[in-house]
Enzyme design. Structure first.
Site, mmCIF file in Angstrom:
data_model
loop_
_atom_site.group_PDB
_atom_site.id
_atom_site.type_symbol
_atom_site.label_atom_id
_atom_site.label_comp_id
_atom_site.label_asym_id
_atom_site.label_seq_id
_atom_site.Cartn_x
_atom_site.Cartn_y
_atom_site.Cartn_z
ATOM 1 N N SER A 152 0.859 -1.181 0.000
ATOM 2 C CA SER A 152 0.000 0.000 0.000
ATOM 3 C C SER A 152 0.896 1.231 0.000
ATOM 4 C CB SER A 152 -0.886 0.002 1.252
ATOM 5 O OG SER A 152 -1.462 1.269 1.486
ATOM 6 N N TYR A 165 -1.761 -0.991 10.672
ATOM 7 C CA TYR A 165 -1.696 -1.237 9.227
ATOM 8 C C TYR A 165 -0.459 -0.576 8.630
ATOM 9 C CZ TYR A 165 -3.331 -1.179 4.325
ATOM 10 O OH TYR A 165 -3.455 -1.328 2.955
#
Length: 269
Positions: A152, A165
């Site tokens: 990401s 995350y």
């Protein structure tokens, strides 16, 4: 002037994976994972899919003749070992590992995140990628294969309210570079793909959670996200899948150790 038919065909072959690749896609029953499975199968790959929902997995396997799969929680080394044994039995070896399985984790201030939430996010998003790479490394060395880690833009930019995350994705960047150096002499390439704001149900959920945490509306937070992106656009799951396919093509044979963003140039999070 258009390229001659032969040149166009040669270029097409260079830019797409060779048919017959044996591929394992974790988290392959929905979202980006499913888009990757579908794209690679369209290029003639044989794909083994893993997911945690047994019913959903069974439905996906029934939908495509020849597709194989295993129910697996990648945070469990024992379950990963069993899945890799299935891969060896069903595919006879492995050419590509796509580490896609992951969860969004909590959206909250650091003092409000529970130990369980932190550990579960790291376990799936980072430890799971390590366990899968560890278990498949012998097969990938034998085939001079490739690993693609789905990361990401949160793997290169700080992300307030998403610290578990964010930490997992930064860890995945380090894992990608380390494995590229370690496995490169055995002919194994390792890269990461960093999607930006992917037009998906997950983005809608995390946007709403962020709106709730910030006391704003969904539309206001969505506007903030797009203002952070130079091209002012979201990325599709299919675009991410096609970048994965390119990384498995002959044209990418010397690309390794890289974290490649596909994000419309997200400037900050």
């Amino acid at each position: 002037m258009a390229a001659p038919d032969g040149a166009a065909a040669a270029l097409g072959a260079l830019l797409q994976p060779a048919p017959g690749l044996r591929v394992l896609v974790t988290g392959g029953t929905s979202g980006i994972g499913l888009a990757v499975v579908t794209a690679l199968e369209s290029f003639g790959a044989r794909v083994h899919v893993c997911g945690t929902d047994a019913d959903r997995l069974a439905a996906h396997l029934d939908a495509v003749p020849g597709r194989t799969g295993s129910r697996c929680d990648v945070s469990s080394p024992d379950e990963v070992a069993a899945m890799v044994a299935d891969v060896e039995r069903d595919l006879g070896g492995l050419d590509v590992l796509v580490n896609n399985a992951g969860i969004a984790g909590p959206t909250a201030r650091v003092e409000d995140i529970t130990t369980e939430e932190w550990r579960r996010t790291i376990d799936i998003d980072l430890n799971g990628a390590f366990f899968c790479a560890q278990a498949t490394a012998p097969m990938l060395k034998a085939s001079n294969g490739s690993i693609v880690n789905i990361s990401s833009v949160a793997g290169r930019l700080g992300y307030a309210l998403r610290s578990p995350y964010n930490a997992a994705k930064f860890g995945l960047a380090g894992l990608t570079e380390s494995l590229a150096r370690e496995l490169g002499p055995d002919g194994v390439r390792v890269n990461a793909v960093l999607p930006g704001f992917v037009d998906s149900d997950r983005l809608n959920r995390t946007t709403q959670a962020r709106a709730d945490a910030m006391g704003l509306s969904f539309a206001e937070v969505e506007g903030i996200l797009m203002a952070k992106t130079s091209l002012r656009t979201k990325v599709s799951e299919q675009e991410v899948a096609l970048l994965v396919a390119y990384l498995l093509s002959p044209a990418a044979r010397t690309i390794s150790g890289q974290s490649l963003s596909i994000c419309g140039n997200v400037e900050y999070l």
